[in-house]
Design a protein around this motif. Structure first.
Motif, PDB file in Angstrom:
ATOM      1  N   ASP A 187       0.868  -1.180   0.000  1.00 51.91           N
ATOM      2  CA  ASP A 187       0.000   0.000   0.000  1.00 51.91           C
ATOM      3  C   ASP A 187       0.903   1.228   0.000  1.00 51.91           C
ATOM      4  O   ASP A 187       1.272   1.751   1.052  1.00 51.91           O
ATOM      5  CB  ASP A 187      -0.918   0.005   1.223  1.00 51.91           C
ATOM      6  CG  ASP A 187      -1.970   1.110   1.151  1.00 51.91           C
ATOM      7  OD1 ASP A 187      -1.775   2.061   0.373  1.00 51.91           O
ATOM      8  OD2 ASP A 187      -2.978   1.019   1.876  1.00 51.91           O
ATOM      9  N   ALA A 190      -0.503   4.512   1.764  1.00 53.53           N
ATOM     10  CA  ALA A 190      -0.550   4.577   3.227  1.00 53.53           C
ATOM     11  C   ALA A 190       0.817   4.406   3.877  1.00 53.53           C
ATOM     12  O   ALA A 190       1.052   4.938   4.973  1.00 53.53           O
ATOM     13  CB  ALA A 190      -1.509   3.519   3.762  1.00 53.53           C
ATOM     14  N   TYR A 191       1.719   3.667   3.210  1.00 55.08           N
ATOM     15  CA  TYR A 191       2.984   3.313   3.855  1.00 55.08           C
ATOM     16  C   TYR A 191       4.179   3.778   3.024  1.00 55.08           C
ATOM     17  O   TYR A 191       4.356   3.344   1.883  1.00 55.08           O
ATOM     18  CB  TYR A 191       3.067   1.800   4.075  1.00 55.08           C
ATOM     19  CG  TYR A 191       1.959   1.277   4.960  1.00 55.08           C
ATOM     20  CD1 TYR A 191       1.949   1.522   6.332  1.00 55.08           C
ATOM     21  CD2 TYR A 191       0.893   0.567   4.401  1.00 55.08           C
ATOM     22  CE1 TYR A 191       0.922   1.058   7.136  1.00 55.08           C
ATOM     23  CE2 TYR A 191      -0.141   0.093   5.192  1.00 55.08           C
ATOM     24  CZ  TYR A 191      -0.123   0.347   6.565  1.00 55.08           C
ATOM     25  OH  TYR A 191      -1.147  -0.101   7.353  1.00 55.08           O
TER      26      TYR A 191
END
Length: 213
Positions: A187, A190-191
């Motif tokens: 992801d 998000a990361y």
């Protein structure tokens, strides 16, 4: 093939192509090319009735993507300005093969072959794939009105078509590196670590291929 970086990010609807292409453009200071989607006047009707509106929809996409790539070639790649795109025009073959009937598909492919004969070819392709659940979640999350009537079965089949196409593409074009990433496992929105992993592989690929930056 040009030594100027031309990275194309590909994968089924909702997998995160545009988000990753934007991130690459910002990180490497590349010119960003985004596909025309919501401007297609037939797309909403297409999701309501694929058989009725597929030819008009696919022809609109083909003509607009041809024009975009023509402009990218003249304004950027020919001047050694690197480009990252959230699609490449070969995706038209995937969608047309799924939605067009024999007669219209033949006519469409004649147009496709003529228009793409001398189009710029990416020297790196990033292929994103994901499970149907992940794709549906991301499609719903971004909330495009025209996609709300999309049948899950259509999206699932499209993801399978991408897998088949990319497997064949890698065999037919070994000179073009394909970096594949599973959207269920990574992801990059998000990361930061996931995004850096992708950048690291891009760096190694560009260096290995001696592509100028």
């Amino acid at each position: 093939m040009s030594s100027t970086p031309f990275i194309a990010v590909e994968g089924p609807i909702g997998v995160g192509k545009t988000s990753l292409a934007k991130a690459i453009a910002e990180h490497y200071n590349f010119q960003l090319l985004k596909e025309i989607v919501e401007e297609n006047p037939f797309l909403g009707k297409f999701y309501d009735n694929i058989d009725e509106w597929s030819f008009q929809t696919e022809m609109f996409f083909l003509c607009n993507r041809y024009k975009q790539l023509e402009e990218i070639q003249g304004q950027y790649l020919s001047k050694q300005i690197p480009v990252v795109s959230d699609y490449h025009i070969f995706k038209n073959r995937i969608f047309a093969g799924r939605t067009l009937k024999d007669g219209n598909l033949h006519k469409y492919m004649q147009c496709f072959d003529i228009l793409t004969e001398d189009m710029p070819v990416p020297n790196v392709i990033i292929y994103l794939n994901a499970s149907l659940d992940t794709l549906l979640h991301r499609v719903r999350k971004r909330g495009r009105f025209i996609e709300q009537n999309m049948e899950p079965a259509y999206l699932e089949q499209l993801a399978e078509d991408y897998e088949t196409f990319m497997t064949a593409f890698k065999k037919q074009h070994p000179e073009i590196p394909v970096l594949s990433f599973n959207g269920d496992e990574l992801d990059f929105v998000a990361y930061e670590a996931d995004k850096e992993k992708i950048f690291s592989l891009i760096d190694a690929t560009l260096k290995k291929g001696e592509v100028a930056r």
